[in-house]
Design an enzyme around this catalytic site. Structure first.
Site, PDB file in Angstrom:
ATOM      1  N   HIS A   1      34.826  40.362  52.077  1.00  0.00           N
ATOM      2  CA  HIS A   1      34.126  41.731  51.614  1.00  0.00           C
ATOM      3  C   HIS A   1      32.810  41.366  51.561  1.00  0.00           C
ATOM      4  O   HIS A   1      32.392  40.817  51.528  1.00  0.00           O
ATOM      5  CB  HIS A   1      34.733  42.191  50.397  1.00  0.00           C
ATOM      6  CG  HIS A   1      34.572  41.257  49.006  1.00  0.00           C
ATOM      7  ND1 HIS A   1      35.326  40.237  48.931  1.00  0.00           N
ATOM      8  CD2 HIS A   1      33.544  41.216  48.348  1.00  0.00           C
ATOM      9  CE1 HIS A   1      34.870  39.411  47.885  1.00  0.00           C
ATOM     10  NE2 HIS A   1      33.739  40.000  47.606  1.00  0.00           N
TER      11      HIS A   1
ATOM     12  N   HIS B   1      29.246  43.326  49.930  1.00  0.00           N
ATOM     13  CA  HIS B   1      28.708  44.253  48.524  1.00  0.00           C
ATOM     14  C   HIS B   1      27.811  45.107  49.388  1.00  0.00           C
ATOM     15  O   HIS B   1      26.841  44.664  49.916  1.00  0.00           O
ATOM     16  CB  HIS B   1      28.071  43.476  47.643  1.00  0.00           C
ATOM     17  CG  HIS B   1      29.125  42.424  47.047  1.00  0.00           C
ATOM     18  ND1 HIS B   1      29.704  42.712  45.807  1.00  0.00           N
ATOM     19  CD2 HIS B   1      29.616  41.416  47.525  1.00  0.00           C
ATOM     20  CE1 HIS B   1      30.534  41.787  45.298  1.00  0.00           C
ATOM     21  NE2 HIS B   1      30.540  40.830  46.707  1.00  0.00           N
TER      22      HIS B   1
HETATM   23  P1  AMP Z   1      32.915  38.344  45.091  1.00  0.00           P
HETATM   24  O1  AMP Z   1      32.386  37.699  44.016  1.00  0.00           O
HETATM   25  O2  AMP Z   1      31.843  38.375  46.230  1.00  0.00           O
HETATM   26  O3  AMP Z   1      34.351  37.775  45.606  1.00  0.00           O
HETATM   27  O4  AMP Z   1      33.027  39.725  44.753  1.00  0.00           O
HETATM   28  C1  AMP Z   1      34.010  40.359  44.084  1.00  0.00           C
HETATM   29  C2  AMP Z   1      33.700  41.903  43.556  1.00  0.00           C
HETATM   30  O5  AMP Z   1      34.911  42.522  43.088  1.00  0.00           O
HETATM   31  C3  AMP Z   1      32.977  41.527  42.420  1.00  0.00           C
HETATM   32  O6  AMP Z   1      31.810  42.224  42.332  1.00  0.00           O
HETATM   33  C4  AMP Z   1      33.948  42.251  41.305  1.00  0.00           C
HETATM   34  O7  AMP Z   1      33.303  42.732  40.318  1.00  0.00           O
HETATM   35  C5  AMP Z   1      34.773  43.051  42.107  1.00  0.00           C
HETATM   36  N1  AMP Z   1      36.096  43.250  41.514  1.00  0.00           N
HETATM   37  C6  AMP Z   1      36.926  42.587  41.032  1.00  0.00           C
HETATM   38  N2  AMP Z   1      38.131  43.159  40.866  1.00  0.00           N
HETATM   39  C7  AMP Z   1      38.110  44.437  41.219  1.00  0.00           C
HETATM   40  C8  AMP Z   1      38.819  45.616  41.165  1.00  0.00           C
HETATM   41  N3  AMP Z   1      40.050  45.430  40.879  1.00  0.00           N
HETATM   42  N4  AMP Z   1      38.566  46.692  41.725  1.00  0.00           N
HETATM   43  C9  AMP Z   1      37.265  46.836  42.292  1.00  0.00           C
HETATM   44  N5  AMP Z   1      36.220  45.690  42.226  1.00  0.00           N
HETATM   45  C10 AMP Z   1      36.541  44.639  41.905  1.00  0.00           C
END
Ligand code: AMP
Length: 139
Positions: free
Chosen positions: A103, A105
């Protein structure tokens, strides 16, 4: 583990098993609000093709998802009134990855406001829905 595990939270959201605050969805990507935002309007762009991160990604699937980023970045900026947009993407835990489905950001940056912690406090859901609606309208 370094193989794709389809029990991760984003895979579950993509399968509709877990709710999310969606901005946009088609056959190739899901765009949704981060529920632990680093700033107001923190948006996630999730390719539907299964890969753990950049290290095992299919180049074509990645290119398809990346092609959405300029338009989404403009919509996030317009809808939030941010002064800039940070694009972030993490590969494996030591690099900061916490959800092991690829993903991107899109993080709005506001002049003079420090970004919150990565994966910090949970956002108010009604506020997230309002921002998602505004971003969708700006697309
Ligand atoms: P990463 O650390 O790049 O893997 O980012 C994962 C992101 O997903 C983090 O910014 C979390 O805040 C976000 N996240 C985790 N669980 C959820 C969820 N259920 N819905 C939306 N965002 C989420």
């Amino acid at each position: 583990m370094t193989t794709y595990d389809d029990s991760n939270i984003f895979a579950r959201i993509l399968r509709g098993e877990v709710p999310s605050v969606k901005v946009f969805e088609d056959d190739t990507v899901l765009v949704m609000m981060d529920i632990f935002p680093q700033s107001r309007g923190h948006t996630l762009v999730i390719p539907k093709a299964a890969s753990r991160n950049l290290l095992d990604a299919d180049a074509d699937a990645l290119a398809t998802a990346a092609a959405y980023l300029p338009r989404l970045a403009r919509a996030v900026k317009a809808a939030t009134g941010a002064d800039g947009i940070r694009l972030a993407q993490f590969n494996e835990a030591p690099a900061g990855q916490t959800v092991f489905h690829l993903h991107f950001h899109l993080i709005p940056v506001y002049d003079g406001v420090e970004l919150g912690q990565h994966g910090g406090g949970k956002a108010d859901e009604a506020e997230l829905r309002d921002i998602a609606t505004a971003i969708a309208a700006a697309l």
